[in-house]
Enzyme design. Sequence first.
Site, PDB file in Angstrom:
ATOM      1  N   LYS A  98     -20.547  -1.942  -8.964  1.00 24.71           N
ATOM      2  CA  LYS A  98     -20.891  -2.887  -7.906  1.00 24.71           C
ATOM      3  C   LYS A  98     -21.927  -2.214  -6.997  1.00 24.71           C
ATOM      4  CE  LYS A  98     -18.472  -5.744  -4.464  1.00 24.71           C
ATOM      5  NZ  LYS A  98     -17.159  -6.053  -3.871  1.00 24.71           N
ATOM      6  N   SER A 173     -16.005 -10.918  -4.055  1.00 27.45           N
ATOM      7  CA  SER A 173     -17.396 -10.572  -4.017  1.00 27.45           C
ATOM      8  C   SER A 173     -17.881  -9.724  -5.196  1.00 27.45           C
ATOM      9  CB  SER A 173     -17.677  -9.798  -2.722  1.00 27.45           C
ATOM     10  OG  SER A 173     -16.947  -8.588  -2.707  1.00 27.45           O
ATOM     11  N   SER A 197     -11.526  -9.125  -3.611  1.00 27.84           N
ATOM     12  CA  SER A 197     -12.805  -9.128  -4.332  1.00 27.84           C
ATOM     13  C   SER A 197     -12.834  -8.466  -5.702  1.00 27.84           C
ATOM     14  CB  SER A 197     -13.884  -8.483  -3.470  1.00 27.84           C
ATOM     15  OG  SER A 197     -14.325  -9.420  -2.533  1.00 27.84           O
TER      16      SER A 197
HETATM   17  N1  GLN Z   1     -13.434 -13.096   0.413  1.00 29.53           N
HETATM   18  C1  GLN Z   1     -13.020 -12.064   1.303  1.00 29.53           C
HETATM   19  C2  GLN Z   1     -14.054 -11.857   2.386  1.00 29.53           C
HETATM   20  O1  GLN Z   1     -15.072 -12.476   2.313  1.00 29.53           O
HETATM   21  C3  GLN Z   1     -12.742 -10.793   0.550  1.00 29.53           C
HETATM   22  C4  GLN Z   1     -13.967 -10.054   0.197  1.00 29.53           C
HETATM   23  C5  GLN Z   1     -13.673  -8.719  -0.398  1.00 29.53           C
HETATM   24  O2  GLN Z   1     -12.567  -8.449  -0.854  1.00 29.53           O
HETATM   25  N2  GLN Z   1     -14.670  -7.867  -0.350  1.00 29.53           N
HETATM   26  O3  GLN Z   1     -13.860 -11.095   3.286  1.00 29.53           O
END
Ligand code: GLN
Length: 510
Positions: A98, A173, A197
Amino acid sequence: MDLYELTISQAQTGLAKREFSSLDLVNAMLDRIEKLDGDIGAYITIDADGAREAAIEADQRIANGYYLLKHESFTNNGSNLDSSNYRYPLLGIPIALKDLLCTIGVKTTCASKILENFVPQYDATVVSMLKNAGAIIIGKTNLDEFAMGSSTENSGFHITRNPWDREHVPGGSSGGSAAAVSARMCIAALGTDTGGSIRQPASHCGVVGIKPTYGRVSRYGLVSYASSLDQIGPITKDVEDSAILLNVICGHDPLDSTSANIEIPDFTSALELFKNYGLKGMKAGIPKEFLSVKGLDPDVETAFNNAKDTLEKLGVEMVEVSLPQTDYAVAAYYVIAPSEASSNLARFDGVRFGLRDNSANDLIDMYKKTKSKGFGAEVQRRIITGTYALSAGYYDAYYGRATRVRAMIRDDFTRAFEKCDIIISPVAPTPAFKIGENIDDPLTMYLTDIFTLSTNMAGLPGISVPCGFSSKGLPIGLQIMANSFDEMALIRAGYGLEQTLAIKDKFPNI
Ligand code: GLN
């Protein structure tokens, strides 16, 4: 079988037996990326030259007798393998990262315009660990800008499409990592998980993802979103590969003061536990609040029930547990995570690194223009929300309260785990949604994190394992959560489910 289809463990075996070279593997991945990624958009940066160079080096090591496996039946250069030669557990294996993980000499953008040309001068600890294990970094994958989002639509560069159905999001994400593994454009990948994510995109793309216990994996060199919630973890084709990757990336790191100095089991031995003992004696809690959540898709419910029945047949005893704070978890998370983000992202000010708007007249104007240009809408929203929640006069009403809810969430889990070894639930209320469907409605988007973010608030580990498909043919995962540092339970139960369900057509036909 084509080379791009291999799991880590299959690739290890093939390399050790000299059925193909690491360069063959890397080339197979690069061809696949070339063919598919124009459409899927899983990658931001592909390091073809670096990967080929590393593969040639790996092949030399293999030829020189650096063995891959502690497997008696393989010989390399005629000598028997023994565990003392088990020095490079990932030798020659292409892995994607990532693009939030720092890689020396390779752009690390966080999918943000503000870091579009940022090239780190050091590797994140997990990246060094992968390299020390012999892995080859093939490229950097797309994400929601700074990991803020649940669909990868918030990337500052391009969206990523779900390989199962390109009209749908891959989740987020870590959507690029999950899509790359699912479309078999890498053998495995790393993602990060602050509120879901790793698990949610793994679920939406039909692959396996583990969010380890907070502190299990060093965050050094991970560009911070919300430091008290972030964890790095594997996204892989199957449970075994997740265990193999976890073995490599876990461990104490003096460079991360939150990294835990705690013994690391051999996570692959959890597979043996299942093979030898099944899942008998295990108790799984089902949180009653989760299943009455508004908007739970009937296909998700069916897949969940099917997974639950499968686990029961394997000897798992089901018990009802209660996580009463579920109603408040999303609200509390969306105060805490943006608060930490507003502080973490203050460093991107156009002075030290990244984008700078040179049209400004003075320093304040430069900050404003740089940040307005460099950060996308969602990141700006988080910074503003977080700054507000932390500001004098509001701190206690928002941040203070949210941290009290967080403590109560932790207590809920402590009580629940007195009754069970694992907790199971859906990963997300619906299968992957359509591109564009939720992007203009942040609240709906935030609510999709309801099942995953509590584990981050409590610091606990969780896995997503494929357990079925929607009526439209989109994959659905089961979430298994466990007590602190009990990833073994996740892997054992997840492996049991995977082996028993034996889902056919595990990968999209592309
Ligand atoms: N969807 C969540 C957020 O936007 C989790 C994102 C993540 O785990 N990086 O904060």
